[in-house]
Design a protein around this motif. Structure first.
Motif, PDB file in Angstrom:
ATOM      1  N   MET A   1       7.841 -20.665 -85.810  1.00 49.88           N
ATOM      2  CA  MET A   1       6.389 -20.783 -85.595  1.00 49.88           C
ATOM      3  C   MET A   1       5.860 -19.580 -84.810  1.00 49.88           C
ATOM      4  O   MET A   1       4.899 -18.936 -85.220  1.00 49.88           O
ATOM      5  N   VAL A   2       6.541 -19.265 -83.664  1.00 49.28           N
ATOM      6  CA  VAL A   2       6.120 -18.097 -82.871  1.00 49.28           C
ATOM      7  C   VAL A   2       6.294 -16.829 -83.693  1.00 49.28           C
ATOM      8  O   VAL A   2       5.446 -15.932 -83.687  1.00 49.28           O
ATOM      9  N   GLU A   3       7.407 -16.788 -84.460  1.00 44.20           N
ATOM     10  CA  GLU A   3       7.665 -15.628 -85.296  1.00 44.20           C
ATOM     11  C   GLU A   3       6.572 -15.463 -86.357  1.00 44.20           C
ATOM     12  O   GLU A   3       6.110 -14.360 -86.625  1.00 44.20           O
ATOM     13  N   LEU A   4       6.159 -16.602 -86.926  1.00 50.38           N
ATOM     14  CA  LEU A   4       5.103 -16.568 -87.934  1.00 50.38           C
ATOM     15  C   LEU A   4       3.815 -16.023 -87.341  1.00 50.38           C
ATOM     16  O   LEU A   4       3.170 -15.142 -87.917  1.00 50.38           O
ATOM     17  N   ILE A   5       3.461 -16.524 -86.133  1.00 47.88           N
ATOM     18  CA  ILE A   5       2.198 -16.101 -85.525  1.00 47.88           C
ATOM     19  C   ILE A   5       2.250 -14.633 -85.137  1.00 47.88           C
ATOM     20  O   ILE A   5       1.331 -13.871 -85.420  1.00 47.88           O
ATOM     21  N   LEU A   6       3.365 -14.203 -84.528  1.00 51.41           N
ATOM     22  CA  LEU A   6       3.452 -12.802 -84.097  1.00 51.41           C
ATOM     23  C   LEU A   6       3.588 -11.862 -85.291  1.00 51.41           C
ATOM     24  O   LEU A   6       3.029 -10.775 -85.299  1.00 51.41           O
ATOM     25  N   GLY A   7       4.332 -12.294 -86.322  1.00 52.98           N
ATOM     26  CA  GLY A   7       4.530 -11.438 -87.484  1.00 52.98           C
ATOM     27  C   GLY A   7       3.275 -11.238 -88.299  1.00 52.98           C
ATOM     28  O   GLY A   7       3.126 -10.235 -88.979  1.00 52.98           O
ATOM     29  N   LYS A   8       2.370 -12.203 -88.243  1.00 50.16           N
ATOM     30  CA  LYS A   8       1.154 -12.116 -89.069  1.00 50.16           C
ATOM     31  C   LYS A   8      -0.102 -12.206 -88.221  1.00 50.16           C
ATOM     32  O   LYS A   8      -1.140 -12.671 -88.680  1.00 50.16           O
ATOM     33  N   PHE A   9      -0.014 -11.728 -86.954  1.00 50.17           N
ATOM     34  CA  PHE A   9      -1.136 -11.915 -86.032  1.00 50.17           C
ATOM     35  C   PHE A   9      -2.422 -11.275 -86.556  1.00 50.17           C
ATOM     36  O   PHE A   9      -3.482 -11.903 -86.528  1.00 50.17           O
ATOM     37  N   ASN A  10      -2.320 -10.042 -87.097  1.00 54.37           N
ATOM     38  CA  ASN A  10      -3.521  -9.371 -87.606  1.00 54.37           C
ATOM     39  C   ASN A  10      -4.183 -10.189 -88.713  1.00 54.37           C
ATOM     40  O   ASN A  10      -5.405 -10.299 -88.766  1.00 54.37           O
ATOM     41  N   TYR A  11      -3.353 -10.747 -89.599  1.00 55.41           N
ATOM     42  CA  TYR A  11      -3.906 -11.516 -90.709  1.00 55.41           C
ATOM     43  C   TYR A  11      -4.572 -12.794 -90.209  1.00 55.41           C
ATOM     44  O   TYR A  11      -5.634 -13.192 -90.714  1.00 55.41           O
ATOM     45  N   LEU A  12      -3.937 -13.417 -89.201  1.00 56.38           N
ATOM     46  CA  LEU A  12      -4.529 -14.653 -88.659  1.00 56.38           C
ATOM     47  C   LEU A  12      -5.883 -14.367 -88.019  1.00 56.38           C
ATOM     48  O   LEU A  12      -6.848 -15.131 -88.201  1.00 56.38           O
ATOM     49  N   ILE A  13      -5.975 -13.239 -87.279  1.00 59.07           N
ATOM     50  CA  ILE A  13      -7.259 -12.893 -86.662  1.00 59.07           C
ATOM     51  C   ILE A  13      -8.289 -12.581 -87.749  1.00 59.07           C
ATOM     52  O   ILE A  13      -9.462 -12.944 -87.628  1.00 59.07           O
ATOM     53  N   ALA A  14      -7.838 -11.923 -88.843  1.00 56.25           N
ATOM     54  CA  ALA A  14      -8.769 -11.642 -89.939  1.00 56.25           C
ATOM     55  C   ALA A  14      -9.324 -12.944 -90.499  1.00 56.25           C
ATOM     56  O   ALA A  14     -10.528 -13.059 -90.766  1.00 56.25           O
ATOM     57  N   ILE A  15      -8.450 -13.963 -90.656  1.00 55.17           N
ATOM     58  CA  ILE A  15      -8.925 -15.256 -91.159  1.00 55.17           C
ATOM     59  C   ILE A  15      -9.892 -15.874 -90.163  1.00 55.17           C
ATOM     60  O   ILE A  15     -10.962 -16.387 -90.548  1.00 55.17           O
ATOM     61  N   ALA A  16      -9.564 -15.801 -88.859  1.00 53.84           N
ATOM     62  CA  ALA A  16     -10.438 -16.395 -87.844  1.00 53.84           C
ATOM     63  C   ALA A  16     -11.820 -15.748 -87.886  1.00 53.84           C
ATOM     64  O   ALA A  16     -12.854 -16.441 -87.903  1.00 53.84           O
ATOM     65  N   LEU A  17     -11.855 -14.405 -87.958  1.00 52.99           N
ATOM     66  CA  LEU A  17     -13.145 -13.709 -87.988  1.00 52.99           C
ATOM     67  C   LEU A  17     -13.920 -14.070 -89.253  1.00 52.99           C
ATOM     68  O   LEU A  17     -15.130 -14.316 -89.210  1.00 52.99           O
ATOM     69  N   ALA A  18     -13.201 -14.118 -90.389  1.00 56.99           N
ATOM     70  CA  ALA A  18     -13.875 -14.456 -91.647  1.00 56.99           C
ATOM     71  C   ALA A  18     -14.497 -15.844 -91.553  1.00 56.99           C
ATOM     72  O   ALA A  18     -15.629 -16.071 -92.009  1.00 56.99           O
ATOM     73  N   MET A  19     -13.785 -16.780 -90.913  1.00 56.08           N
ATOM     74  CA  MET A  19     -14.301 -18.141 -90.841  1.00 56.08           C
ATOM     75  C   MET A  19     -15.476 -18.238 -89.859  1.00 56.08           C
ATOM     76  O   MET A  19     -16.404 -19.013 -90.075  1.00 56.08           O
ATOM     77  N   ILE A  20     -15.442 -17.425 -88.774  1.00 57.57           N
ATOM     78  CA  ILE A  20     -16.598 -17.394 -87.868  1.00 57.57           C
ATOM     79  C   ILE A  20     -17.829 -16.906 -88.633  1.00 57.57           C
ATOM     80  O   ILE A  20     -18.922 -17.489 -88.548  1.00 57.57           O
ATOM     81  N   GLY A  21     -17.644 -15.833 -89.420  1.00 54.77           N
ATOM     82  CA  GLY A  21     -18.753 -15.315 -90.208  1.00 54.77           C
ATOM     83  C   GLY A  21     -19.235 -16.314 -91.244  1.00 54.77           C
ATOM     84  O   GLY A  21     -20.441 -16.492 -91.448  1.00 54.77           O
ATOM     85  N   PHE A  22     -18.282 -16.995 -91.890  1.00 51.91           N
ATOM     86  CA  PHE A  22     -18.608 -17.989 -92.918  1.00 51.91           C
ATOM     87  C   PHE A  22     -19.422 -19.138 -92.326  1.00 51.91           C
ATOM     88  O   PHE A  22     -20.419 -19.582 -92.907  1.00 51.91           O
ATOM     89  N   TYR A  23     -19.004 -19.573 -91.110  1.00 51.88           N
ATOM     90  CA  TYR A  23     -19.739 -20.649 -90.433  1.00 51.88           C
ATOM     91  C   TYR A  23     -21.180 -20.216 -90.183  1.00 51.88           C
ATOM     92  O   TYR A  23     -22.130 -20.980 -90.440  1.00 51.88           O
ATOM     93  N   ALA A  24     -21.361 -18.971 -89.698  1.00 54.20           N
ATOM     94  CA  ALA A  24     -22.724 -18.506 -89.434  1.00 54.20           C
ATOM     95  C   ALA A  24     -23.540 -18.469 -90.716  1.00 54.20           C
ATOM     96  O   ALA A  24     -24.724 -18.794 -90.725  1.00 54.20           O
TER      97      ALA A  24
END
Lengths: 125, 174
Positions: free
Chosen positions: A1-24
């Protein structure tokens, strides 16, 4: 789980930002707020692409004697084009919002829908 | 690596603040700062051409356009939409997040040199572009030479957007 988050951290943040924008874009009724959301969504896509092109130990894609590995230049090219296109769409969107403000006197989506429901077509002067 | 994580977390915080603020001018300024941090992040990810385009176009022109739009409309956002509407939209957003994260589980890790995206045409650009075009910067070589038609199309988009602006914003009685 930690490996998944650290290995793909940039992608996860990209999804988070996209969803913040989508919500707006879907939850806010102010049109300028929607465009701000669209901008955040676009930059999230750019972040996703640039992260794909990064290679561990790679240098910037400019020819250099000491370089062992280069980053992938193709996403950089695509995103250079996409940034300019995103500014063009933003400019057209703002121009449309200024026209809507002139025609309806408001830029709140729910109020515009209510005005149109009452049979008012808008003052296009 | 640690600075990357810090910058990415700052980006998320600024994005949430820009969505949350009621004062649209404050949102615009936050969005300018967001673009600047994005430019720093891209320098850090070795995408130098993208970084300076973002700093000039994203942080500069977008902020100017936003302020111009606010000055001709309204500065404050009205009272928020009803609570029920917000909950419904949050459910849609959470469902989309779940789909994206599920799709991410199979993706190659960040920085993997053997990822399919780095194996298809990229080696050809990296090894051959300086001989074939004589340009040392591979991004410029691909942009202006291999994908020249793409750039031509981009110019068409800018021209069309400019014509749209002229047609939308001109005054009738002049």
């Amino acid at each position: 789980m930690v490996e998944l988050i650290l290995g793909k951290f940039n992608y996860l943040i990209a999804i988070a930002l996209a969803m913040i924008g989508f919500y707006a874009m879907i939850a806010k009724s102010n049109l300028i707020k929607k465009i701000i959301g669209m901008n955040i969504f676009q930059t999230a896509v750019f972040l996703f692409y640039i992260s794909i092109g990064k290679v561990h130990g790679g240098t910037a894609p400019i020819v250099w004697d000491k370089a062992v590995l280069y980053d992938n230049p193709l996403p950089h090219v695509l995103i250079l084009t996409a940034i300019v296109v995103s500014v063009s769409t933003t400019a057209v969107a703002f121009a449309l919002i200024i026209r809507i403000q002139k025609a309806f006197g408001t830029i709140e989506e729910d109020k515009i829908i209510e005005i149109k429901r009452n049979g008012y077509k808008g003052d296009m002067e | 690596m640690a600075i990357d994580i810090l910058l990415l977390l700052i980006l998320v915080i600024i994005a949430i603040a820009a969505i949350h603020m009621k004062d649209l001018l404050a949102c615009g300024v936050l969005l300018g700062g967001y673009s600047l941090i994005m430019a720093v992040l891209w320098t850090n990810l070795n995408a130098v051409d993208v970084a300076f385009t973002e700093a000039s176009v994203g942080a500069g022109i977008t902020t100017v356009l936003l302020i111009a739009a606010i000055s001709r409309t309204k500065r404050r956002e009205d009272d928020p939409s009803p609570f029920r509407h917000k909950v419904q939209m949050s459910i849609i957003v959470l469902a989309s997040t779940a789909v994206f994260v599920f799709a991410l589980l199979d993706a190659p890790n960040f920085g993997d040199p053997n990822a399919p995206a780095n194996q298809h045409v990229a080696p050809r650009y990296i090894h051959e572009s300086s001989h074939e075009t004589g340009v040392l910067n591979m991004v410029t070589a691909v942009l202006a030479s291999y994908r020249g038609y793409d750039t031509l199309g981009e110019t068409t988009v800018i021209f069309t957007a400019g014509m749209c602006l002229v047609m939308l914003l001109r005054r009738k009685n002049e």
